[in-house]
Design a protein around this motif. Structure first.
Motif, short mmCIF file in Angstrom:
data_model
loop_
_atom_site.label_atom_id
_atom_site.label_comp_id
_atom_site.label_asym_id
_atom_site.label_seq_id
_atom_site.Cartn_x
_atom_site.Cartn_y
_atom_site.Cartn_z
N UNK A 266 -7.57 -9.54 -8.28
CA UNK A 266 -6.46 -9.18 -7.07
C UNK A 266 -6.59 -7.77 -6.71
N UNK A 267 -7.02 -7.08 -7.54
CA UNK A 267 -7.22 -5.42 -7.29
C UNK A 267 -8.38 -5.37 -6.15
N UNK A 268 -9.42 -6.23 -6.40
CA UNK A 268 -10.74 -6.27 -5.49
C UNK A 268 -10.32 -6.55 -3.97
N UNK A 269 -9.50 -7.99 -4.17
CA UNK A 269 -9.26 -8.79 -2.87
C UNK A 269 -8.15 -7.48 -2.08
N UNK A 270 -7.19 -7.15 -2.31
CA UNK A 270 -5.99 -6.54 -1.66
C UNK A 270 -6.23 -4.97 -1.54
N UNK A 271 -6.81 -4.36 -2.45
CA UNK A 271 -6.90 -3.00 -2.45
C UNK A 271 -8.38 -2.47 -1.91
N UNK A 272 -9.37 -3.04 -2.15
CA UNK A 272 -10.75 -2.72 -1.68
C UNK A 272 -10.60 -2.06 -0.49
N UNK A 273 -10.38 -2.65 0.64
CA UNK A 273 -10.48 -2.06 1.91
C UNK A 273 -9.10 -1.68 2.49
N UNK A 274 -7.99 -1.68 1.71
CA UNK A 274 -6.90 -1.35 2.42
C UNK A 274 -5.88 -0.35 2.03
N UNK A 275 -6.59 0.28 0.98
CA UNK A 275 -5.76 1.56 0.62
C UNK A 275 -6.70 2.82 0.76
#
Length: 452
Positions: free
Chosen positions: A443-452
């Motif tokens: 979940x962290x890789x999917x939604x935070x990797x390139x978004x934050x």
């Protein structure tokens, strides 16, 4: 050798047992021990294990050194494990005649070790016995069948049944969906019968390839032993048929969690009469106080019912699991259900424990909560009529960390459970939680990797 151990030796000889699996349960419910030739087992009448086994985490790690050495001898001494002749089972899946024998643990002076889950349950049962009471329990075990997968990063998938197809959708109570795995369950039933396990019904539960096995009601320690053996048996039967069986509380996203529902009642040890009912068949004060004790102390002992980070995923909204300790008659939307029954069979069903809970500790905790309610005269809240999922009264901790803090700070429990046990259990679960937090999730890789 005692007469009971003589009887055990005869039992092994009559069945031509050549190997004995000597078992104990650690705090997480993992079976640990030694495998011994029968001749050596009979000669030594038990085994020795490092007492540190009882402080292992689910990953095989240990608690911090400061806590470790405050609880255990720094020399890492042995504990003495003695076989219980009433907890002996064959191992039907073994290639040669093998038995599994559950042991109790003692220190060198013969004192039961208070970190042992089986000893904890025996201690709670002794409290009941002192009052002339005998608890009766009937567990219900939910679990999933899944495809075998060696990559833990991949989501679990439903297995292929006899039809050659995966199950889809919700198939609650479907006979045909359960029959998809008939060969597996035939082996399971044969093996359970060979071991003398008191199974009752098989049910297809709500989740995809989720099943439930109900046990017949009986004596609490014997049922806890049977659950330990059943989980091994179910996993072995699944592996034989090239699928997997998991008792994780919440193994699959958007599917219901798996519980270990506990039906419990109390009878007079002399007469066998159910003390939860008055002579006219109505609910007794002791029954209401038992429910009151469950309501008051389940939140304090929640880590014994929900022992893992994953356990709390069962309690998320809209997951078909209760999120409180409300009670009601014939109401599956509350944590404490009172099934419709006659006076002699009046009982309460604790629907909060997860299938991942250690059976000795979950049963001990559930019975202890009710016991405290009866001896302290704790009044329950008003029963819930109608839907209870949204109730916010008596709400449970939302995560393992909060639940451990609550258990650790409940001084009232120390007169019933040793401070040493509470410290040890909390330490083991905190160590596991710290280990979990080091892992970066998909979940962290999917939604935070390139978004934050």
């Amino acid at each position: 050798m005692s007469p009971m151990l003589d009887q055990l030796s005869l039992w092994l000889k009559e069945r031509e047992i050549t190997e004995v699996e000597c078992l104990i349960s650690d705090l997480t419910g993992i079976v640990r021990g030694k495998i011994s030739p029968t001749s050596k087992f009979v000669q030594e009448r038990g085994m020795r294990l490092p007492e540190s086994v009882l402080l292992q985490t689910v990953t095989g790690d240990y608690v911090d050194d400061d806590i470790y050495y405050s609880l255990l001898d720094p020399a890492d001494i042995d504990m003495f494990c003695r076989p219980d002749p009433n907890a002996v089972f064959v191992v039907p899946w073994a290639s040669e005649p093998t038995a599994q024998v559950i042991h109790d643990t003692y220190d060198k002076h013969g004192t039961p070790i208070d970190l042992s889950p089986r000893n904890i349950l025996k201690h709670v049962l002794a409290l009941y016995a002192e009052r002339g009471w005998q608890p009766i329990v009937a567990p219900e075990m939910e679990f999933y069948l899944t495809r075998r997968c060696d990559d833990p990063d991949l989501p679990l998938q439903p297995p292929i049944g006899r039809s050659g197809r995966q199950e889809t959708g919700r198939q609650s109570f479907s006979i045909d969906a359960a029959n998809e795995f008939d060969p597996l369950f035939e082996d399971m039933y044969d093996w359970c019968e060979a071991q003398g396990l008191d199974l009752d019904t098989l049910i297809h539960e709500e989740g995809t390839a989720q099943m439930e096995i109900n046990f017949r009601h009986g004596e609490a320690l014997h049922l806890a032993d049977q659950i330990l053996v059943f989980k091994r048996t179910m996993r072995e039967a699944a592996l034989k048929h090239n699928v997997a069986a998991t008792f994780m509380a919440k193994p699959i996203t958007d599917e219901p969690g798996s519980a270990m529902h506990l039906h419990q009642s109390v009878v007079d040890a002399q007469t066998g009469q159910n003390i939860f009912s008055n002579a006219d068949g109505s609910m007794s004060e002791l029954f209401l106080h038992h429910v009151g004790g469950l309501q008051r102390y389940i939140p304090e002992l929640l880590p014994l019912f929900a022992p893992n980070v994953n356990s709390f995923r069962r309690f998320l909204p809209d997951t078909s699991a209760p999120v409180n300790v409300e009670w009601g008659e014939e109401n599956r939307t509350v944590g404490l259900r009172v099934p419709d029954s006659d006076a002699q069979n009046r009982r309460v069903e604790n629907r909060l424990p997860g299938a991942d809970a250690n059976p000795y500790l979950a049963i001990a905790a559930s019975l202890l909560c009710g016991y405290i309610g009866m001896v302290e005269g704790i009044e329950p809240s008003a029963p819930v009529k109608g839907r209870g999922y949204e109730r916010r009264n008596l709400r449970l901790s939302l995560n393992l960390e909060a639940a451990l803090e609550r258990m650790e700070s409940c001084a009232a429990l120390e007169q019933y459970l040793s401070a040493r046990f509470i410290k040890a259990y909390v330490a083991v679960k905190r160590a596991e939680n710290e280990n979990f937090k080091r892992v970066i999730s998909s979940w962290e890789r999917e939604f935070l990797l390139f978004s934050v």
